[in-house]
Design an enzyme around this catalytic site. Structure first.
Site, PDB file in Angstrom:
ATOM      1  N   HIS A  91      -4.417  38.415  36.941  1.00  0.00           N
ATOM      2  CA  HIS A  91      -4.373  37.811  35.605  1.00  0.00           C
ATOM      3  C   HIS A  91      -3.109  38.286  34.925  1.00  0.00           C
ATOM      4  O   HIS A  91      -2.677  39.425  35.127  1.00  0.00           O
ATOM      5  CB  HIS A  91      -5.576  38.265  34.757  1.00  0.00           C
ATOM      6  CG  HIS A  91      -5.392  37.952  33.291  1.00  0.00           C
ATOM      7  ND1 HIS A  91      -5.723  36.726  32.761  1.00  0.00           N
ATOM      8  CD2 HIS A  91      -4.858  38.679  32.274  1.00  0.00           C
ATOM      9  CE1 HIS A  91      -5.407  36.725  31.466  1.00  0.00           C
ATOM     10  NE2 HIS A  91      -4.882  37.902  31.149  1.00  0.00           N
TER      11      HIS A  91
ATOM     12  N   GLU B  75      -5.147  41.282  24.393  1.00  0.00           N
ATOM     13  CA  GLU B  75      -5.738  41.689  25.678  1.00  0.00           C
ATOM     14  C   GLU B  75      -5.532  43.183  25.942  1.00  0.00           C
ATOM     15  O   GLU B  75      -6.424  43.852  26.468  1.00  0.00           O
ATOM     16  CB  GLU B  75      -5.156  40.823  26.799  1.00  0.00           C
ATOM     17  CG  GLU B  75      -5.614  39.373  26.682  1.00  0.00           C
ATOM     18  CD  GLU B  75      -4.976  38.419  27.677  1.00  0.00           C
ATOM     19  OE1 GLU B  75      -5.322  37.231  27.643  1.00  0.00           O
ATOM     20  OE2 GLU B  75      -4.128  38.851  28.492  1.00  0.00           O
TER      21      GLU B  75
ATOM     22  N   PHE C 170     -15.726  25.956  34.857  1.00  0.00           N
ATOM     23  CA  PHE C 170     -15.753  27.070  35.807  1.00  0.00           C
ATOM     24  C   PHE C 170     -16.043  28.409  35.140  1.00  0.00           C
ATOM     25  O   PHE C 170     -16.007  29.445  35.803  1.00  0.00           O
ATOM     26  CB  PHE C 170     -14.419  27.137  36.570  1.00  0.00           C
ATOM     27  CG  PHE C 170     -13.201  27.243  35.690  1.00  0.00           C
ATOM     28  CD1 PHE C 170     -12.811  28.458  35.139  1.00  0.00           C
ATOM     29  CD2 PHE C 170     -12.440  26.111  35.402  1.00  0.00           C
ATOM     30  CE1 PHE C 170     -11.699  28.554  34.325  1.00  0.00           C
ATOM     31  CE2 PHE C 170     -11.320  26.199  34.580  1.00  0.00           C
ATOM     32  CZ  PHE C 170     -10.950  27.429  34.047  1.00  0.00           C
TER      33      PHE C 170
ATOM     34  N   ASN D  46      -7.661  34.383  42.569  1.00  0.00           N
ATOM     35  CA  ASN D  46      -6.205  34.277  42.655  1.00  0.00           C
ATOM     36  C   ASN D  46      -5.491  35.596  42.335  1.00  0.00           C
ATOM     37  O   ASN D  46      -4.344  35.603  41.885  1.00  0.00           O
ATOM     38  CB  ASN D  46      -5.696  33.112  41.800  1.00  0.00           C
ATOM     39  CG  ASN D  46      -6.060  33.252  40.331  1.00  0.00           C
ATOM     40  OD1 ASN D  46      -6.617  34.271  39.918  1.00  0.00           O
ATOM     41  ND2 ASN D  46      -5.729  32.249  39.547  1.00  0.00           N
TER      42      ASN D  46
ATOM     43  N   TYR E 161     -12.752  36.379  28.555  1.00  0.00           N
ATOM     44  CA  TYR E 161     -12.454  34.986  28.894  1.00  0.00           C
ATOM     45  C   TYR E 161     -13.086  34.000  27.899  1.00  0.00           C
ATOM     46  O   TYR E 161     -13.238  32.822  28.227  1.00  0.00           O
ATOM     47  CB  TYR E 161     -12.912  34.675  30.317  1.00  0.00           C
ATOM     48  CG  TYR E 161     -11.927  35.100  31.388  1.00  0.00           C
ATOM     49  CD1 TYR E 161     -10.621  34.612  31.399  1.00  0.00           C
ATOM     50  CD2 TYR E 161     -12.297  35.964  32.404  1.00  0.00           C
ATOM     51  CE1 TYR E 161      -9.722  34.984  32.374  1.00  0.00           C
ATOM     52  CE2 TYR E 161     -11.394  36.348  33.399  1.00  0.00           C
ATOM     53  CZ  TYR E 161     -10.108  35.843  33.371  1.00  0.00           C
ATOM     54  OH  TYR E 161      -9.219  36.204  34.348  1.00  0.00           O
TER      55      TYR E 161
ATOM     56  N   LYS F 196      -7.385  41.451  40.313  1.00  0.00           N
ATOM     57  CA  LYS F 196      -8.750  40.906  40.326  1.00  0.00           C
ATOM     58  C   LYS F 196      -9.550  41.392  41.546  1.00  0.00           C
ATOM     59  O   LYS F 196      -8.984  41.932  42.505  1.00  0.00           O
ATOM     60  CB  LYS F 196      -8.670  39.369  40.293  1.00  0.00           C
ATOM     61  CG  LYS F 196      -8.082  38.812  38.992  1.00  0.00           C
ATOM     62  CD  LYS F 196      -8.147  37.285  38.961  1.00  0.00           C
ATOM     63  CE  LYS F 196      -7.590  36.731  37.663  1.00  0.00           C
ATOM     64  NZ  LYS F 196      -7.719  35.252  37.599  1.00  0.00           N
TER      65      LYS F 196
HETATM   66  P1  ADP Z   1      -3.999  31.600  34.616  1.00  0.00           P
HETATM   67  O1  ADP Z   1      -4.788  32.767  35.163  1.00  0.00           O
HETATM   68  O2  ADP Z   1      -2.936  31.154  35.571  1.00  0.00           O
HETATM   69  O3  ADP Z   1      -3.467  31.850  33.217  1.00  0.00           O
HETATM   70  P2  ADP Z   1      -6.067  29.928  33.386  1.00  0.00           P
HETATM   71  O4  ADP Z   1      -5.867  30.757  32.156  1.00  0.00           O
HETATM   72  O5  ADP Z   1      -5.973  28.437  33.254  1.00  0.00           O
HETATM   73  O6  ADP Z   1      -5.018  30.362  34.524  1.00  0.00           O
HETATM   74  O7  ADP Z   1      -7.470  30.248  34.035  1.00  0.00           O
HETATM   75  C1  ADP Z   1      -8.009  31.545  34.019  1.00  0.00           C
HETATM   76  C2  ADP Z   1      -8.600  31.845  35.372  1.00  0.00           C
HETATM   77  O8  ADP Z   1      -9.714  30.989  35.598  1.00  0.00           O
HETATM   78  C3  ADP Z   1      -7.685  31.584  36.570  1.00  0.00           C
HETATM   79  O9  ADP Z   1      -6.766  32.642  36.823  1.00  0.00           O
HETATM   80  C4  ADP Z   1      -8.684  31.412  37.696  1.00  0.00           C
HETATM   81  O10 ADP Z   1      -9.192  32.680  38.136  1.00  0.00           O
HETATM   82  C5  ADP Z   1      -9.801  30.660  36.984  1.00  0.00           C
HETATM   83  N1  ADP Z   1      -9.656  29.207  37.121  1.00  0.00           N
HETATM   84  C6  ADP Z   1      -8.721  28.420  36.533  1.00  0.00           C
HETATM   85  N2  ADP Z   1      -8.875  27.126  36.862  1.00  0.00           N
HETATM   86  C7  ADP Z   1      -9.949  27.093  37.716  1.00  0.00           C
HETATM   87  C8  ADP Z   1     -10.639  26.059  38.407  1.00  0.00           C
HETATM   88  N3  ADP Z   1     -10.245  24.771  38.311  1.00  0.00           N
HETATM   89  N4  ADP Z   1     -11.688  26.403  39.182  1.00  0.00           N
HETATM   90  C9  ADP Z   1     -12.111  27.685  39.280  1.00  0.00           C
HETATM   91  N5  ADP Z   1     -11.518  28.724  38.633  1.00  0.00           N
HETATM   92  C10 ADP Z   1     -10.443  28.434  37.867  1.00  0.00           C
HETATM   93 MG    MG Z   2      -4.540  32.191  31.460  1.00  0.00          MG
END
Ligand code: ADP
Ligand code: MG
Length: 140
Positions: free
Chosen positions: A117, A128, A59, A114, A51, A11
């Protein structure tokens, strides 16, 4: 255990800090092989499409803004049980909850920024991968 594929994104928070190699090293050390890779600037339309599953979440808008805030590296990873292997080395979504030795514990800045992905199922991995790659770009 079968050799399968998953989809990964390094990312913008990680590319900005020049961590493409460091993140890829952790993926490789976890037993994953990069069989396709390209650095791209996602368009808003691409990020919203990618997404779309999260579009009702509060968010969503910020997540799209973040994902187009700089270049990303999209990758296809191959390995035994690749989806789970990748999710294990990524760590929890929120780096505060991620285990030691995971990519997110090591590098993530926040729950949003974070660093990586990773697909959450074989079915989504295929969707994807197809979203970003043609089959002739994937060389195992
Ligand atoms: P993951 O990436 O671990 O599969 P999710 O699919 O739940 O997590 O979420 C997609 C992405 O959205 C996350 O990797 C993160 O970048 C963002 N995200 C998830 N939860 C939050 C939140 N509470 N606030 C802001 N961004 C979030
Ligand atoms: Mg996810």
């Amino acid at each position: 255990m079968a050799v399968t594929r998953t989809f990964s994104i390094i990312k913008p928070d990680a590319t900005r800090r020049n961590l493409t190699g460091a993140v890829t090293k952790m993926l490789e050390e976890a037993g994953l092989r990069v069989v396709a890779s390209k650095r791209i600037q996602m368009t808003r339309k691409q990020a919203e499409g990618f997404y779309a599953v999260h579009k009702e979440r509060p968010f969503f808008g910020e997540l799209v803004d973040f994902m187009i805030s700089g270049p990303v590296v999209v990758q296809v990873l191959e390995g035994e049980d690749a989806v789970k292997r990748n999710r294990d080395v990524m760590g929890a979504t929120n780096p505060a909850d991620a285990d030691e030795g995971t990519i997110r514990k090591t590098y993530a800045e926040s729950i949003e920024a974070n660093s990586v992905h990773g697909s959450d199922s074989d079915e989504n991995a295929k969707i994807e991968i197809d979203f970003f790659f043609n089959e002739d770009e994937i060389v195992g």
